[in-house]
Write a protein that holds these residues in place. Structure first.
Motif, mmCIF file in Angstrom:
data_model
loop_
_atom_site.group_PDB
_atom_site.id
_atom_site.type_symbol
_atom_site.label_atom_id
_atom_site.label_comp_id
_atom_site.label_asym_id
_atom_site.label_seq_id
_atom_site.Cartn_x
_atom_site.Cartn_y
_atom_site.Cartn_z
ATOM 1 N N ASP A 57 0.833 -1.210 0.000
ATOM 2 C CA ASP A 57 0.000 0.000 0.000
ATOM 3 C C ASP A 57 0.866 1.258 0.000
ATOM 4 O O ASP A 57 0.596 2.211 -0.736
ATOM 5 C CB ASP A 57 -0.931 0.021 1.211
ATOM 6 N N THR A 58 1.919 1.280 0.810
ATOM 7 C CA THR A 58 2.811 2.430 0.879
ATOM 8 C C THR A 58 3.540 2.625 -0.447
ATOM 9 O O THR A 58 3.668 3.747 -0.946
ATOM 10 C CB THR A 58 3.834 2.245 2.026
ATOM 11 N N LYS A 59 3.983 1.523 -0.998
ATOM 12 C CA LYS A 59 4.706 1.577 -2.267
ATOM 13 C C LYS A 59 3.806 2.130 -3.367
ATOM 14 O O LYS A 59 4.210 2.986 -4.159
ATOM 15 C CB LYS A 59 5.205 0.175 -2.622
ATOM 16 N N SER A 60 2.577 1.670 -3.412
ATOM 17 C CA SER A 60 1.660 2.135 -4.450
ATOM 18 C C SER A 60 1.278 3.599 -4.229
ATOM 19 O O SER A 60 1.008 4.321 -5.183
ATOM 20 C CB SER A 60 0.416 1.254 -4.510
ATOM 21 N N ALA A 61 1.275 4.063 -2.990
ATOM 22 C CA ALA A 61 0.941 5.457 -2.717
ATOM 23 C C ALA A 61 2.064 6.385 -3.154
ATOM 24 O O ALA A 61 1.815 7.542 -3.527
ATOM 25 C CB ALA A 61 0.658 5.649 -1.236
ATOM 26 N N PHE A 62 3.299 5.934 -3.154
ATOM 27 C CA PHE A 62 4.435 6.785 -3.477
ATOM 28 C C PHE A 62 4.959 6.627 -4.906
ATOM 29 O O PHE A 62 5.839 7.349 -5.315
ATOM 30 C CB PHE A 62 5.582 6.568 -2.489
ATOM 31 N N THR A 63 4.450 5.662 -5.603
ATOM 32 C CA THR A 63 4.897 5.503 -6.995
ATOM 33 C C THR A 63 3.965 6.239 -7.930
ATOM 34 O O THR A 63 2.754 6.349 -7.682
ATOM 35 C CB THR A 63 4.964 4.021 -7.389
ATOM 36 N N LEU A 64 4.530 6.758 -9.005
ATOM 37 C CA LEU A 64 3.731 7.471 -9.981
ATOM 38 C C LEU A 64 3.024 6.460 -10.875
ATOM 39 O O LEU A 64 3.586 5.441 -11.252
ATOM 40 C CB LEU A 64 4.624 8.371 -10.834
ATOM 41 N N PRO A 65 1.801 6.790 -11.212
ATOM 42 C CA PRO A 65 1.090 5.866 -12.108
ATOM 43 C C PRO A 65 1.737 5.893 -13.495
ATOM 44 O O PRO A 65 2.226 6.908 -13.942
ATOM 45 C CB PRO A 65 -0.331 6.393 -12.151
ATOM 46 N N ASP A 66 1.763 4.751 -14.114
ATOM 47 C CA ASP A 66 2.326 4.643 -15.462
ATOM 48 C C ASP A 66 1.396 5.306 -16.460
ATOM 49 O O ASP A 66 0.165 5.137 -16.403
ATOM 50 C CB ASP A 66 2.524 3.168 -15.856
ATOM 51 N N LYS A 67 1.999 6.054 -17.397
ATOM 52 C CA LYS A 67 1.204 6.687 -18.449
ATOM 53 C C LYS A 67 1.150 5.756 -19.646
ATOM 54 O O LYS A 67 2.166 5.240 -20.068
ATOM 55 C CB LYS A 67 1.813 8.016 -18.837
ATOM 56 N N GLU A 68 0.007 5.571 -20.142
ATOM 57 C CA GLU A 68 -0.122 4.705 -21.295
ATOM 58 C C GLU A 68 -0.343 5.459 -22.529
ATOM 59 O O GLU A 68 -0.871 6.481 -22.680
ATOM 60 C CB GLU A 68 -1.244 3.700 -21.085
#
Length: 108
Positions: A97-108
């Motif tokens: 959860d922490t990792k997903s909160a701090f990573t930028l979403p991938d642009k497609e």
């Protein structure tokens, strides 16, 4: 087949060891004193069987109490172990959860 002489040898060795230890004055005196105390206790409780019965009942109750305490402690420890089994998956979930909160979403 002959019988094993191990038990006979052990008993004979113990008897010889006990006899040799009696050459020491201190050991001999302590053994005599212990034997006299044991004889007195046996004589006393033979004459006072009710007191012996009460004493035995007290010891049995104490042993039951100790058993119950140990049993409760073992049950509590078992429950805690079961709780700790879930800790790694909980921690992994928190990390994800922490990792997903701090990573930028991938642009497609």
């Amino acid at each position: 087949m002959g019988q094993s002489k191990l038990l006979v040898s052990i008993v004979a060795g113990a008897a010889v060891g006990a006899a040799l230890s009696m050459f020491d004055r201190t050991t001999r005196e302590k053994t005599i004193a212990s034997t006299k105390k044991m004889k007195e206790a046996i004589s006393y409780y033979a004459a006072n069987r009710e007191e012996l019965q009460v004493l035995v009942e007290e010891k049995v109750l104490a042993a039951k109490g100790l058993y119950e305490t140990v049993s409760d402690n073992v049950n509590m420890i078992t429950e805690k172990v079961e709780e700790f089994k879930d800790v790694p998956s909980t921690i992994q979930g928190m990390i994800d959860d922490t990792k997903s909160a701090f990573t930028l979403p991938d642009k497609e």
